[in-house]
Design a protein around this motif. Structure first.
Motif, PDB file in Angstrom:
ATOM      1  N   ALA A   1       0.832  -1.207   0.000  1.00  0.00           N
ATOM      2  CA  ALA A   1       0.000   0.000   0.000  1.00  0.00           C
ATOM      3  C   ALA A   1       0.867   1.257   0.000  1.00  0.00           C
ATOM      4  O   ALA A   1       0.594   2.213  -0.741  1.00  0.00           O
ATOM      5  CB  ALA A   1      -0.941  -0.007   1.199  1.00  0.00           C
ATOM      6  N   LEU A   2       1.916   1.268   0.803  1.00  0.00           N
ATOM      7  CA  LEU A   2       2.808   2.419   0.848  1.00  0.00           C
ATOM      8  C   LEU A   2       3.516   2.608  -0.488  1.00  0.00           C
ATOM      9  O   LEU A   2       3.661   3.739  -0.970  1.00  0.00           O
ATOM     10  CB  LEU A   2       3.833   2.251   1.971  1.00  0.00           C
ATOM     11  N   GLY A   3       3.937   1.521  -1.104  1.00  0.00           N
ATOM     12  CA  GLY A   3       4.591   1.602  -2.413  1.00  0.00           C
ATOM     13  C   GLY A   3       3.665   2.171  -3.474  1.00  0.00           C
ATOM     14  O   GLY A   3       4.075   3.006  -4.290  1.00  0.00           O
ATOM     15  N   MET A   4       2.408   1.742  -3.473  1.00  0.00           N
ATOM     16  CA  MET A   4       1.442   2.280  -4.429  1.00  0.00           C
ATOM     17  C   MET A   4       1.221   3.775  -4.197  1.00  0.00           C
ATOM     18  O   MET A   4       1.142   4.556  -5.156  1.00  0.00           O
ATOM     19  CB  MET A   4       0.129   1.508  -4.330  1.00  0.00           C
ATOM     20  N   PHE A   5       1.147   4.178  -2.948  1.00  0.00           N
ATOM     21  CA  PHE A   5       0.983   5.590  -2.622  1.00  0.00           C
ATOM     22  C   PHE A   5       2.196   6.390  -3.100  1.00  0.00           C
ATOM     23  O   PHE A   5       2.056   7.480  -3.657  1.00  0.00           O
ATOM     24  CB  PHE A   5       0.793   5.770  -1.111  1.00  0.00           C
ATOM     25  N   GLU A   6       3.388   5.858  -2.896  1.00  0.00           N
ATOM     26  CA  GLU A   6       4.608   6.554  -3.307  1.00  0.00           C
ATOM     27  C   GLU A   6       4.673   6.708  -4.828  1.00  0.00           C
ATOM     28  O   GLU A   6       5.079   7.752  -5.329  1.00  0.00           O
ATOM     29  CB  GLU A   6       5.841   5.805  -2.802  1.00  0.00           C
ATOM     30  N   VAL A   7       4.295   5.682  -5.567  1.00  0.00           N
ATOM     31  CA  VAL A   7       4.291   5.768  -7.031  1.00  0.00           C
ATOM     32  C   VAL A   7       3.292   6.822  -7.488  1.00  0.00           C
ATOM     33  O   VAL A   7       3.588   7.655  -8.348  1.00  0.00           O
ATOM     34  CB  VAL A   7       3.975   4.394  -7.664  1.00  0.00           C
ATOM     35  N   PHE A   8       2.094   6.812  -6.921  1.00  0.00           N
ATOM     36  CA  PHE A   8       1.075   7.799  -7.273  1.00  0.00           C
ATOM     37  C   PHE A   8       1.576   9.208  -6.987  1.00  0.00           C
ATOM     38  O   PHE A   8       1.436  10.118  -7.801  1.00  0.00           O
ATOM     39  CB  PHE A   8      -0.220   7.513  -6.500  1.00  0.00           C
ATOM     40  N   HIS A   9       2.186   9.394  -5.821  1.00  0.00           N
ATOM     41  CA  HIS A   9       2.680  10.712  -5.439  1.00  0.00           C
ATOM     42  C   HIS A   9       3.826  11.153  -6.355  1.00  0.00           C
ATOM     43  O   HIS A   9       3.915  12.329  -6.723  1.00  0.00           O
ATOM     44  CB  HIS A   9       3.136  10.685  -3.979  1.00  0.00           C
ATOM     45  N   ALA A  10       4.708  10.245  -6.738  1.00  0.00           N
ATOM     46  CA  ALA A  10       5.823  10.583  -7.624  1.00  0.00           C
ATOM     47  C   ALA A  10       5.312  11.022  -8.998  1.00  0.00           C
ATOM     48  O   ALA A  10       5.813  11.995  -9.575  1.00  0.00           O
ATOM     49  CB  ALA A  10       6.761   9.395  -7.761  1.00  0.00           C
ATOM     50  N   VAL A  11       4.321  10.321  -9.525  1.00  0.00           N
ATOM     51  CA  VAL A  11       3.752  10.706 -10.816  1.00  0.00           C
ATOM     52  C   VAL A  11       3.087  12.071 -10.703  1.00  0.00           C
ATOM     53  O   VAL A  11       3.235  12.929 -11.585  1.00  0.00           O
ATOM     54  CB  VAL A  11       2.752   9.638 -11.315  1.00  0.00           C
ATOM     55  N   GLU A  12       2.383  12.292  -9.626  1.00  0.00           N
ATOM     56  CA  GLU A  12       1.723  13.577  -9.400  1.00  0.00           C
ATOM     57  C   GLU A  12       2.757  14.715  -9.334  1.00  0.00           C
ATOM     58  O   GLU A  12       2.555  15.779  -9.929  1.00  0.00           O
ATOM     59  CB  GLU A  12       0.931  13.505  -8.097  1.00  0.00           C
ATOM     60  N   LEU A  13       3.862  14.500  -8.635  1.00  0.00           N
ATOM     61  CA  LEU A  13       4.910  15.516  -8.549  1.00  0.00           C
ATOM     62  C   LEU A  13       5.553  15.752  -9.908  1.00  0.00           C
ATOM     63  O   LEU A  13       5.885  16.889 -10.266  1.00  0.00           O
ATOM     64  CB  LEU A  13       5.976  15.099  -7.541  1.00  0.00           C
TER      65      LEU A  13
END
Length: 66
Positions: free
Chosen positions: A27-39
């Protein structure tokens, strides 16, 4: 309560703890990927009020050291 479960059933609780930690890591990894794409998308947008063209998301030429 969790400590009592660990004492009463240590091997079962190790499996449950491993499963819970794995699910949390995914779950944390998915959140980090989403946040990285957003940034990355946000970095490509010009600042409010700026007239410059939109910068590309990725460099079109290689790094000078390569």
């Amino acid at each position: 309560m969790a400590g009592t479960v660990l004492i009463v059933s240590p091997f079962t609780s190790i499996g449950a703890l491993t499963l819970a930690a794995g699910i949390m890591a995914i779950a944390l990894g998915m959140f980090e990927v989403f946040h990285a794409v957003e940034l990355r998308v946000e970095a490509g947008r010009p600042a409010p009020g700026a007239t410059a063209e939109r910068r590309p998301l990725f460099r079109s030429r290689p790094h000078p050291q390569h």
